[in-house]
Structures are given as C-alpha cells and as structure tokens.
Scaffold this motif. Structure first.
Motif, PDB file in Angstrom:
ATOM      1  N   GLY A 154      64.685  85.420 -38.025  1.00  0.00           N
ATOM      2  CA  GLY A 154      63.259  85.373 -38.342  1.00  0.00           C
ATOM      3  C   GLY A 154      62.710  83.965 -38.243  1.00  0.00           C
ATOM      4  O   GLY A 154      61.625  83.741 -37.690  1.00  0.00           O
ATOM      5  N   THR A 177      60.069  85.609 -44.076  1.00  0.00           N
ATOM      6  CA  THR A 177      60.608  86.266 -42.885  1.00  0.00           C
ATOM      7  C   THR A 177      60.993  87.695 -43.227  1.00  0.00           C
ATOM      8  O   THR A 177      61.510  87.969 -44.311  1.00  0.00           O
ATOM      9  CB  THR A 177      61.849  85.536 -42.341  1.00  0.00           C
ATOM     10  OG1 THR A 177      62.860  85.527 -43.360  1.00  0.00           O
ATOM     11  CG2 THR A 177      61.534  84.104 -41.963  1.00  0.00           C
ATOM     12  N   ASN A 184      58.040  90.535 -38.335  1.00  0.00           N
ATOM     13  CA  ASN A 184      57.729  89.163 -37.929  1.00  0.00           C
ATOM     14  C   ASN A 184      56.753  89.153 -36.757  1.00  0.00           C
ATOM     15  O   ASN A 184      55.819  88.355 -36.710  1.00  0.00           O
ATOM     16  CB  ASN A 184      59.008  88.417 -37.544  1.00  0.00           C
ATOM     17  CG  ASN A 184      59.972  88.291 -38.708  1.00  0.00           C
ATOM     18  OD1 ASN A 184      59.559  88.361 -39.868  1.00  0.00           O
ATOM     19  ND2 ASN A 184      61.255  88.111 -38.411  1.00  0.00           N
TER      20      ASN A 184
END
Ligand SMILES: *Cc1c(COP(=O)(O)O)cnc(C)c1O
Length: 369
Positions: free
Chosen positions: A286, A346, A352
């Motif tokens: 992420g 994240t 994301n």
C-alpha cells in the motif's frame, strides 16, 4: 450557585472523533455504509485474525461474567514472548488508557512533559487534563529531533514521549539514535516510547528496548492490539516497564478495565504470526502504491514506516471534505499543525486505488481555484 467544573476544565480541548459511518452516509446521500471507504484511523483493513474471531465467538457466551482483572493468561503469554517478569506488564483499554495512568502518576501543576510538535495528540490532551505543561519540540523533516528533545528537558519534566513510528508523520528514529538518547536522559525523567505501530516495521529494524526494562531503567514501552493486530474496536493495549513503575500505574487502574473478549482475542491474535505477516506485506504494498501515485501527481509526501502516509495536498481539511463527498474518508491533520496535509491509512489494493482516484479527482476539480 450553579454547578460548575474545576476552572481549567472549560479550557480543555476535546479530541475530534470521526462521525459514525452511518451518519456520513446519510449526510452525503449514499445508499449505505458499504458505499463508503474509511482510511482515516490507521486500522488494519484486513480485519482481525481469523483466530481472534474464533476466540471472540467463544468469548461471547461468557459475557455475563466480569473479566479477569489481572489479564492472567495474556500476561503470562506476553511475558514469555518478551522474556520479562509478568509484573513488568500493565494492561489498558487501549494503550491510550495507559497514557492516562502515566498522567495520574507523574503529572500535575508545575510539571511538564516533553514531546515533538507533530507527535500523537493524546499526549497533549493528557497533559492538559492533569494541568501539566507541554514542552513542544519542533521536528526535523517530520521526524523526532532527539537532540533538541533532550535539551528541552527541565527540572520540572516528568515524561518524555517518543512515538516510534510516529503518528501522524509515519517517521521513525533508528535504534542507535534512540538508544543514545535514552542513555543521556536525566534520572528524574521517564522515557515513554510509544510503539503502537512497531509490529508493522521490519523486525530487523525494530529497536530492541525491552532489555532496558529488564535492566530497571526509567522506560515504558507502549504497545497496542488496535493497529497491526486489527482489534481497535475491542480496546486493548499494554505497557512494558520495570515492575516498580508498573506498581505505580496499577494504583490508577480500574479493576475490570480490559474486557474479557479483548483478552481472549488478543491472546489468539498473538499466536497468529501468519496474519501479521500478511498485514505487513499489505501495508508495504500500500505504501509503495501511494508513494508512486503521489510522485505521479507531483505531491510531496513523508516516507512512512507505519500503515498510513502523510501527504501534502494543500488545504487538507477542504481535500478531506471533498473526498468525503466521493465516499472516501481520510484524516485531516490541521489539529497537528499540518493544515496543508492529509493522512491516509493504507488498505487493500482496491481500496488504495479508489482512494488515490478520489484524491486525483479532487485535486483536478480544485485545479484553477
Ligand atoms: C493508535 C495509537 C495509539 C493507541 O491506540 P489505542 O487504540 O488506545 O491502543 C497510541 N499511540 C499512537 C501513536 C497511535 O497512533
């Protein structure tokens, strides 16, 4: 005479909680909460470990009973994992509660705590609640300036906080620098090293500080099950400190402060190393995704060691509000003196991507304005 609080109470700031998702959905005309994505509170978007979920289900049938006030099994397990005496552990309803115990024991009028200007806000709130002063130390590139923090210590200082990694900046101080800092602290000060995100850090880069606890130094490490372990809703955290310090903190702990389900879930979560590894991998992925995206958009960001990232968008609160209209909830950080940034937790790759898309749209729409 009308009822009034103690004089300083009216001056106290109140921590700004996020609104319930159901309320946000209603306010912005979304069908239901499933159309919203919250990347605002640094929770583990993988959810709890399946083992912790099993433990919670088993625990549910026993909720008519008070919990074990001493957290016996969790204490034994953690003491063995950490190789400390069980009396070196103190448990709280989240590690935030332990910060409050620290206030009870060490803070009052005429004392101060030393912290970095953009460190975790709760330290500041606790100082205010105990009428203690805060000695603010400016950060360097959003990282703790340990030399400046050491110089800021006064005879009135009782606590010095190092959040490592720090929230909301995501920065970390390395082991050598932190150990040198701790070695140089005067005897009248307790070092509070807040390791809320430490399990997310590559184990090779995690400072080894438990030996200082074993050696009886003036240190407490704060850990939590809210972040990497995905149990934020259960409210459970712990402190690791020499037994004489734990004994002081225990005097302010309510007998049943940690709920039974939390104890059972935490014990199960500790045994699930696989879930932790998956979490760490997801976070790493992420962060890489957001960093690449921010570079593409020409946005300044602070490289992070935790499960969130601070990015400079300009007018952070406005960006937060506009993203919220698109169903993506991030964290404005103006309360930390960072009005031009937002903090993004994240999530999964799809989450994301949705978040970055929304950010890009907001920045594009704002463009000329
Ligand atoms: C989230 C967080 C905590 C603790 O949270 P609890 O849920 O109360 O355990 C502590 N310190 C920092 C820096 C955090 O970000």
């Amino acid at each position: 005479m009308p009822l009034s609080p103690r004089p300083f109470v009216d001056q106290l700031a109140v921590y700004e909680p996020g609104r319930p998702l159901e309320e946000v959905a209603r306010a912005f005309g979304f069908a239901d909460v499933s159309s919203l994505l919250k990347l605002a509170s640094n929770e583990n978007l993988l959810g709890p470990s399946p083992r912790a979920l099993d433990a919670m289900r088993a625990s549910a049938a026993k909720m008519h009973l008070y919990p074990d006030g001493g957290c016996h099994y969790l204490r034994q397990d953690l003491a063995a994992r950490l190789d400390v005496h069980p009396g070196c552990l103190v448990f709280g309803a989240g590690s935030n509660e332990i910060i409050e115990f620290l206030g009870h024991v060490f803070l009052g009028p005429g004392t101060n705590l030393v912290m970095a200007s953009q460190a975790f806000l709760v330290y500041r709130l606790v100082a205010a609640a105990f009428e203690a002063d805060v000695v603010d130390v400016p950060m360097r590139d959003h990282a703790h300036d340990l030399d400046a923090m050491r110089r800021a210590i006064t005879p009135a200082t009782r606590l010095v906080f190092v959040a490592n990694p720090n929230n909301p900046t995501g920065t970390m101080v390395d082991s050598a620098a932190l150990n040198a800092f701790l070695d140089a602290l005067p005897d009248h000060v307790l070092a509070v090293v807040d390791e809320a995100y430490i399990e997310l850090v590559d184990p090779a880069l995690q400072p080894e500080l438990v030996s200082r606890v074993r050696a009886g130094r003036n240190i407490i490490l704060l850990r939590t099950f809210s972040k990497a372990h995905g149990l934020a809703g259960l409210r459970i955290g712990y402190g690791i400190a020499p037994a004489r310090i734990v004994a002081w903190l225990e005097k302010f702990r309510q007998p049943f402060n940690v709920c039974a389900m939390a104890q059972d879930a935490a014990l199960a979560a500790l045994a699930d190393g696989e879930h932790l590894r998956r979490t760490r991998d997801l976070v790493r992925e992420g962060l890489a995704f957001f960093e690449a995206g921010f570079r593409r958009l020409g946005l300044e960001f602070t490289p992070s060691t935790a499960n969130f990232i601070l990015v400079k968008t300009g007018r952070g609160r406005e960006v937060f509000q506009r993203m919220q209209k698109l169903g993506i909830i991030v964290r404005p950080v103006d309360a930390y003196g960072l009005p031009d940034h937002i903090r993004i937790t994240t999530g999964t790759p799809a989450q994301n991507e949705a978040c970055l898309r929304a950010l890009e749209q907001v920045l594009r729409e704002r463009g000329g304005a």
